[in-house]
Design a protein around this motif. Structure first.
Motif, PDB file in Angstrom:
ATOM      1  N   PRO A 175      11.846   2.080  23.566  1.00  0.00           N
ATOM      2  CA  PRO A 175      12.474   1.566  24.790  1.00  0.00           C
ATOM      3  C   PRO A 175      11.504   0.645  25.533  1.00  0.00           C
ATOM      4  CG  PRO A 175      12.728   3.956  24.623  1.00  0.00           C
ATOM      5  CD  PRO A 175      11.732   3.550  23.573  1.00  0.00           C
ATOM      6  N   THR A 176      12.043  -0.249  26.355  1.00  0.00           N
ATOM      7  CA  THR A 176      11.191  -1.126  27.147  1.00  0.00           C
ATOM      8  C   THR A 176      10.296  -0.300  28.077  1.00  0.00           C
ATOM      9  OG1 THR A 176      12.940  -1.301  28.821  1.00  0.00           O
ATOM     10  CG2 THR A 176      12.844  -3.026  27.128  1.00  0.00           C
ATOM     11  N   TYR A 177       9.085  -0.809  28.303  1.00  0.00           N
ATOM     12  CA  TYR A 177       8.096  -0.159  29.184  1.00  0.00           C
ATOM     13  C   TYR A 177       7.806   1.279  28.757  1.00  0.00           C
ATOM     14  CZ  TYR A 177       9.850  -4.006  32.084  1.00  0.00           C
ATOM     15  OH  TYR A 177      10.267  -5.224  32.543  1.00  0.00           O
ATOM     16  N   SER A 178       7.793   1.542  27.466  1.00  0.00           N
ATOM     17  CA  SER A 178       7.605   2.922  26.986  1.00  0.00           C
ATOM     18  C   SER A 178       6.579   2.973  25.861  1.00  0.00           C
ATOM     19  CB  SER A 178       8.947   3.513  26.521  1.00  0.00           C
ATOM     20  OG  SER A 178       9.890   3.524  27.559  1.00  0.00           O
ATOM     21  N   SER A 179       5.438   2.333  26.061  1.00  0.00           N
ATOM     22  CA  SER A 179       4.399   2.349  25.027  1.00  0.00           C
ATOM     23  C   SER A 179       3.888   3.760  24.767  1.00  0.00           C
ATOM     24  CB  SER A 179       3.234   1.432  25.429  1.00  0.00           C
ATOM     25  OG  SER A 179       2.668   1.857  26.660  1.00  0.00           O
ATOM     26  N   TRP A 180       4.084   4.683  25.733  1.00  0.00           N
ATOM     27  CA  TRP A 180       3.616   6.065  25.581  1.00  0.00           C
ATOM     28  C   TRP A 180       4.273   6.772  24.393  1.00  0.00           C
ATOM     29  CZ3 TRP A 180       7.873   9.145  25.931  1.00  0.00           C
ATOM     30  CH2 TRP A 180       8.963   8.643  26.655  1.00  0.00           C
ATOM     31  N   ILE A 181       5.421   6.266  23.941  1.00  0.00           N
ATOM     32  CA  ILE A 181       6.121   6.940  22.846  1.00  0.00           C
ATOM     33  C   ILE A 181       5.651   6.427  21.488  1.00  0.00           C
ATOM     34  CG2 ILE A 181       8.124   5.411  22.485  1.00  0.00           C
ATOM     35  CD1 ILE A 181       9.894   7.936  22.588  1.00  0.00           C
ATOM     36  N   ASN A 182       4.826   5.390  21.482  1.00  0.00           N
ATOM     37  CA  ASN A 182       4.317   4.823  20.234  1.00  0.00           C
ATOM     38  C   ASN A 182       2.934   5.424  19.953  1.00  0.00           C
ATOM     39  OD1 ASN A 182       3.778   3.278  17.990  1.00  0.00           O
ATOM     40  ND2 ASN A 182       4.433   1.352  18.933  1.00  0.00           N
TER      41      ASN A 182
ATOM     42  N   GLN B 153       0.789  -1.226   0.000  1.00  0.00           N
ATOM     43  CA  GLN B 153       0.000   0.000   0.000  1.00  0.00           C
ATOM     44  C   GLN B 153       0.829   1.288   0.000  1.00  0.00           C
ATOM     45  OE1 GLN B 153      -3.380   0.241   2.589  1.00  0.00           O
ATOM     46  NE2 GLN B 153      -3.991  -1.892   2.268  1.00  0.00           N
ATOM     47  N   VAL B 154       2.072   1.212   0.454  1.00  0.00           N
ATOM     48  CA  VAL B 154       2.925   2.395   0.443  1.00  0.00           C
ATOM     49  C   VAL B 154       3.597   2.495  -0.926  1.00  0.00           C
ATOM     50  CG1 VAL B 154       4.968   3.481   1.433  1.00  0.00           C
ATOM     51  CG2 VAL B 154       3.328   2.330   2.925  1.00  0.00           C
ATOM     52  N   PRO B 155       3.522   3.653  -1.590  1.00  0.00           N
ATOM     53  CA  PRO B 155       4.163   3.798  -2.907  1.00  0.00           C
ATOM     54  C   PRO B 155       5.610   3.328  -2.879  1.00  0.00           C
ATOM     55  CG  PRO B 155       2.855   5.739  -2.394  1.00  0.00           C
ATOM     56  CD  PRO B 155       2.841   4.890  -1.163  1.00  0.00           C
ATOM     57  N   GLU B 156       6.000   2.591  -3.926  1.00  0.00           N
ATOM     58  CA  GLU B 156       7.293   1.907  -3.925  1.00  0.00           C
ATOM     59  C   GLU B 156       8.483   2.857  -3.922  1.00  0.00           C
ATOM     60  OE1 GLU B 156       7.497   1.122  -8.772  1.00  0.00           O
ATOM     61  OE2 GLU B 156       7.124  -0.543  -7.387  1.00  0.00           O
ATOM     62  N   GLU B 157       8.276   4.123  -4.285  1.00  0.00           N
ATOM     63  CA  GLU B 157       9.398   5.058  -4.295  1.00  0.00           C
ATOM     64  C   GLU B 157       9.709   5.614  -2.900  1.00  0.00           C
ATOM     65  OE1 GLU B 157       5.682   7.543  -5.218  1.00  0.00           O
ATOM     66  OE2 GLU B 157       6.501   5.567  -5.761  1.00  0.00           O
ATOM     67  N   LEU B 158       8.886   5.291  -1.899  1.00  0.00           N
ATOM     68  CA  LEU B 158       9.098   5.801  -0.547  1.00  0.00           C
ATOM     69  C   LEU B 158       9.777   4.764   0.342  1.00  0.00           C
ATOM     70  CD1 LEU B 158       5.656   7.551   0.149  1.00  0.00           C
ATOM     71  CD2 LEU B 158       7.776   8.604  -0.650  1.00  0.00           C
ATOM     72  N   ASP B 159      10.708   5.225   1.182  1.00  0.00           N
ATOM     73  CA  ASP B 159      11.232   4.375   2.249  1.00  0.00           C
ATOM     74  C   ASP B 159      10.174   4.273   3.341  1.00  0.00           C
ATOM     75  OD1 ASP B 159      13.668   3.982   0.977  1.00  0.00           O
ATOM     76  OD2 ASP B 159      14.596   5.731   1.930  1.00  0.00           O
ATOM     77  N   VAL B 160      10.268   3.220   4.150  1.00  0.00           N
ATOM     78  CA  VAL B 160       9.280   2.982   5.201  1.00  0.00           C
ATOM     79  C   VAL B 160       9.998   2.850   6.541  1.00  0.00           C
ATOM     80  CG1 VAL B 160       7.397   1.529   6.013  1.00  0.00           C
ATOM     81  CG2 VAL B 160       7.806   1.773   3.550  1.00  0.00           C
ATOM     82  N   HIS B 161       9.674   3.742   7.463  1.00  0.00           N
ATOM     83  CA  HIS B 161      10.225   3.686   8.825  1.00  0.00           C
ATOM     84  C   HIS B 161       9.111   3.192   9.760  1.00  0.00           C
ATOM     85  CE1 HIS B 161      14.079   5.787   8.070  1.00  0.00           C
ATOM     86  NE2 HIS B 161      13.397   6.326   7.064  1.00  0.00           N
ATOM     87  N   ILE B 162       9.366   2.079  10.425  1.00  0.00           N
ATOM     88  CA  ILE B 162       8.384   1.455  11.313  1.00  0.00           C
ATOM     89  C   ILE B 162       8.789   1.676  12.758  1.00  0.00           C
ATOM     90  CG2 ILE B 162       7.348  -0.722  12.058  1.00  0.00           C
ATOM     91  CD1 ILE B 162       6.432  -0.055   9.305  1.00  0.00           C
ATOM     92  N   VAL B 163       7.915   2.308  13.547  1.00  0.00           N
ATOM     93  CA  VAL B 163       8.111   2.440  14.989  1.00  0.00           C
ATOM     94  C   VAL B 163       7.268   1.367  15.663  1.00  0.00           C
ATOM     95  CG1 VAL B 163       7.795   3.915  17.007  1.00  0.00           C
ATOM     96  CG2 VAL B 163       8.528   4.928  14.827  1.00  0.00           C
ATOM     97  N   CYS B 164       7.917   0.468  16.401  1.00  0.00           N
ATOM     98  CA  CYS B 164       7.153  -0.594  17.067  1.00  0.00           C
ATOM     99  C   CYS B 164       7.841  -0.986  18.375  1.00  0.00           C
ATOM    100  CB  CYS B 164       6.984  -1.803  16.153  1.00  0.00           C
ATOM    101  SG  CYS B 164       8.513  -2.632  15.717  1.00  0.00           S
ATOM    102  N   ASP B 165       7.149  -1.791  19.176  1.00  0.00           N
ATOM    103  CA  ASP B 165       7.702  -2.173  20.474  1.00  0.00           C
ATOM    104  C   ASP B 165       8.599  -3.405  20.345  1.00  0.00           C
ATOM    105  OD1 ASP B 165       6.050  -4.406  20.326  1.00  0.00           O
ATOM    106  OD2 ASP B 165       4.524  -3.580  21.650  1.00  0.00           O
ATOM    107  N   ASN B 166       9.021  -3.935  21.485  1.00  0.00           N
ATOM    108  CA  ASN B 166       9.995  -5.014  21.515  1.00  0.00           C
ATOM    109  C   ASN B 166       9.366  -6.399  21.611  1.00  0.00           C
ATOM    110  OD1 ASN B 166      12.857  -3.582  21.951  1.00  0.00           O
ATOM    111  ND2 ASN B 166      11.329  -2.440  23.109  1.00  0.00           N
TER     112      ASN B 166
END
Length: 264
Positions: free
Chosen positions: A189-196, A151-164
């Protein structure tokens, strides 16, 4: 105020207006006005858990940097799974809201199975890519990454923010990422879901749909989740991140000083 913040009443864990009135000689209404003026609510408590991640500072700078200054020719997606979403049916019909009376629902219900909502929130425009899966293993996460890739146009890089979560780092996912070099993972970071930021999206779907839901099958629950995401994408609302990494670290530093000062 000193007594409220630095002491507790006998045989109680926190102050009430009546106990503080007895302690101070003031009226209960006066105690209430003073607490309100200083935004003090002794009856309330929140939970927290400080991160023990040795790379906490580096990860905060990395992720906050993505939020405040997204890279060009790229999309930044905040990703997570809301797992174990239950299809619940109430034991009795709800009483509808009326003037002077809120809607009333029974507290008991029947369970009809669970599903997981996978979501990728575009932090710039607020749009969401989502899927529902009955399980949330590495194989389902790989399917979701493939959906993002499509779904993301192929010319774009994709940065994924996710937990551990373990599935996000499994050999299956590492192998998939090696074959898709435009994807870059940024782990919170661990125990830091607030940043996602996607956690804010999950709070919205809980408040608007799940909190009062009544579903007699997983299929109807999944259909309503898909319709909710579709409606969200018709008028997407990005969550505007405002705090810099320095401000976050300074705030945590003040919290640590307060904790150490309290003797914990």
């Amino acid at each position: 105020m000193v007594a409220t913040l630095e002491s507790t009443p006998e045989n109680a864990t926190h102050w009430s207006r009546s106990k503080m009135a007895e302690r101070s000689g003031l009226s209960k209404s006066t105690v209430g006005r003073i607490w309100k003026a200083f935004s003090i609510k002794p009856h309330r408590t929140d939970g927290f858990k400080l991160s023990n991640d040795p790379f906490f500072v580096e990860k905060v700078y990395d992720i906050v940097g993505l939020y405040l200054n997204p890279p060009e020719s790229a999309v930044v997606l905040s990703v997570d799974e809301k797992s174990q979403v239950q299809a619940l049916s109430r034991s009795q019909p709800a009483f509808p809201m009326m003037p002077g009376m809120p809607e009333k629902r029974t507290h008991d219900y029947a369970r009809h199975g669970t599903t997981s909502l996978f979501a990728a929130l575009n932090v710039v425009d607020g749009t969401v890519i989502a899927s529902t899966h009955r399980k949330h293993r590495a194989v389902e996460f790989k399917k979701f990454l493939a959906k993002i890739d499509a779904q993301v146009p192929e010319e774009l890089d994709v940065h994924i923010v996710c937990d551990n979560y373990g599935t996000h780092k499994s050999p299956t996912i590492v192998s998939w990422l090696a074959r898709h070099p435009r994807f870059t993972m940024h782990f919170t970071p661990t125990y830091s879901s607030w940043i996602n930021q996607v956690e804010r999206l999950f709070a919205e779907v809980t408040r608007e749909l799940l909190q009062r839901s009544d579903h007699r099958s997983v299929q109807t629950l999944e259909k309503d989740l898909r319709n909710w995401v579709k409606g969200w994408n018709e008028n997407p609302k990005p969550f505007i991140w405002t705090k810099t990494a320095e401000e976050i670290l300074e705030s945590l530093g003040r919290l640590l000083k307060r904790i150490n000062g309290a003797g914990h």
